[in-house]
Design a protein around this motif. Structure first.
Motif, mmCIF file in Angstrom:
data_model
loop_
_atom_site.group_PDB
_atom_site.id
_atom_site.type_symbol
_atom_site.label_atom_id
_atom_site.label_comp_id
_atom_site.label_asym_id
_atom_site.label_seq_id
_atom_site.Cartn_x
_atom_site.Cartn_y
_atom_site.Cartn_z
ATOM 1 N N LEU A 210 0.850 -1.170 0.000
ATOM 2 C CA LEU A 210 0.000 0.000 0.000
ATOM 3 C C LEU A 210 0.899 1.238 0.000
ATOM 4 C CD1 LEU A 210 -2.804 1.332 0.203
ATOM 5 C CD2 LEU A 210 -2.573 1.176 2.701
ATOM 6 N N VAL A 211 0.751 2.057 -1.033
ATOM 7 C CA VAL A 211 1.562 3.255 -1.183
ATOM 8 C C VAL A 211 0.657 4.467 -1.045
ATOM 9 C CG1 VAL A 211 3.184 4.503 -2.662
ATOM 10 C CG2 VAL A 211 3.074 1.995 -2.756
ATOM 11 N N THR A 212 0.913 5.290 -0.029
ATOM 12 C CA THR A 212 0.053 6.442 0.246
ATOM 13 C C THR A 212 0.890 7.711 0.360
ATOM 14 O OG1 THR A 212 0.181 5.945 2.615
ATOM 15 C CG2 THR A 212 -1.727 5.104 1.400
ATOM 16 N N PRO A 213 0.396 8.838 -0.184
ATOM 17 C CA PRO A 213 1.083 10.115 -0.017
ATOM 18 C C PRO A 213 1.065 10.535 1.449
ATOM 19 C CG PRO A 213 -0.537 10.210 -1.787
ATOM 20 C CD PRO A 213 -0.799 8.939 -1.035
ATOM 21 N N LYS A 214 2.146 11.103 1.944
ATOM 22 C CA LYS A 214 2.219 11.504 3.341
ATOM 23 C C LYS A 214 1.352 12.718 3.648
ATOM 24 C CE LYS A 214 6.705 9.620 4.651
ATOM 25 N NZ LYS A 214 8.064 9.917 5.146
ATOM 26 N N ASP A 215 1.072 13.524 2.621
ATOM 27 C CA ASP A 215 0.264 14.705 2.881
ATOM 28 C C ASP A 215 -1.214 14.403 2.685
ATOM 29 O OD1 ASP A 215 0.808 16.369 -0.345
ATOM 30 O OD2 ASP A 215 0.395 14.285 0.180
#
Length: 220
Positions: free
Chosen positions: A215-220
């Motif tokens: 799972l790849v999610t943007p930190k912002d």
């Protein structure tokens, strides 16, 4: 009794069925027929032939409430015997080399070697990802790299982020012998994609899952 030898067209259809089951997981004959563009009856015959060879198995899936009555659908899936159709990364040789490195350099020495390998992977991956700025573009490039390496990778959009999915592990035997390989892999993905995202493994073949998924999610 002589064993029936499949014709070239039948071989291609059976291999396509194996590839689809590997790529997308358990499916019924109807869905496979749609994907292959042939009749469900032909697909079922191929599945029964593959089952006789020990390459696929099936389980019944009850039909959802409110749908037409009938027999439970058969969900077909690959058996471990089908792994021979996919790259194994020279498993025996790799496992032997890992054992030899442990004996020669110890666990700490092996960790240092893996760290060097990880740095080289990151450099190579970043070079191929290039100047792509958007996360989807980076992930598609990374999936292409991993597919070239035999991982049958793909990208899916999901709530809040993306899934990087690897439907096959060509170094599974080596990873089982050296769990640091999987940890190193996670760090390589994180560094290759940059610090603006978080990468988390949510499916793991070594833990019994059909695939590895991140799972790849943007930190912002």
């Amino acid at each position: 009794m002589l064993k029936k030898v499949p014709k070239p067209g039948e071989k291609r259809s059976r291999r396509a069925i194996i590839d689809h089951l590997k790529q997308d997981g358990p499916q019924d004959a109807g869905r496979l027929a749609e994907r292959l563009g042939i009749s469900a009856m032909a697909v079922r015959q191929h599945l029964y032939d593959l089952e006789a060879e020990g390459l696929v198995t099936h389980e019944a899936e009850a039909r959802p409430p409110g749908t037409a009555r009938g027999r439970p659908a058969k969900l077909w899936a690959l058996t471990q015997a089908a792994d021979r159709f996919f790259p194994d990364g020279h498993a025996d040789l790799t496992v032997g080399l890992i054992d030899s490195m442990k004996q020669a350099f110890g666990e700490k020495g092996l960790e240092k070697l893996l760290a060097v390998r990880a740095r080289e992977q990151v450099e190579a991956y970043k070079a191929r990802i290039g100047k792509r700025r958007s996360l989807p573009a980076k992930l598609r490039a990374l999936a292409a790299i991993r597919s070239d390496e035999g991982y049958m990778a793909e990208v899916e959009k999901t709530t809040g982020g993306y899934l990087l999915i690897e439907n096959h592990c060509p170094v599974c035997s080596a990873a089982a012998a050296c769990t640091s390989l999987c940890r190193s892999e996670l760090e390589v993905f994180q560094q290759s994609l940059g610090g603006a995202v978080t990468v988390k493994r949510i499916d793991h073949i070594l833990a019994g899952a059909r695939r590895c998924a991140y799972l790849v999610t943007p930190k912002d």
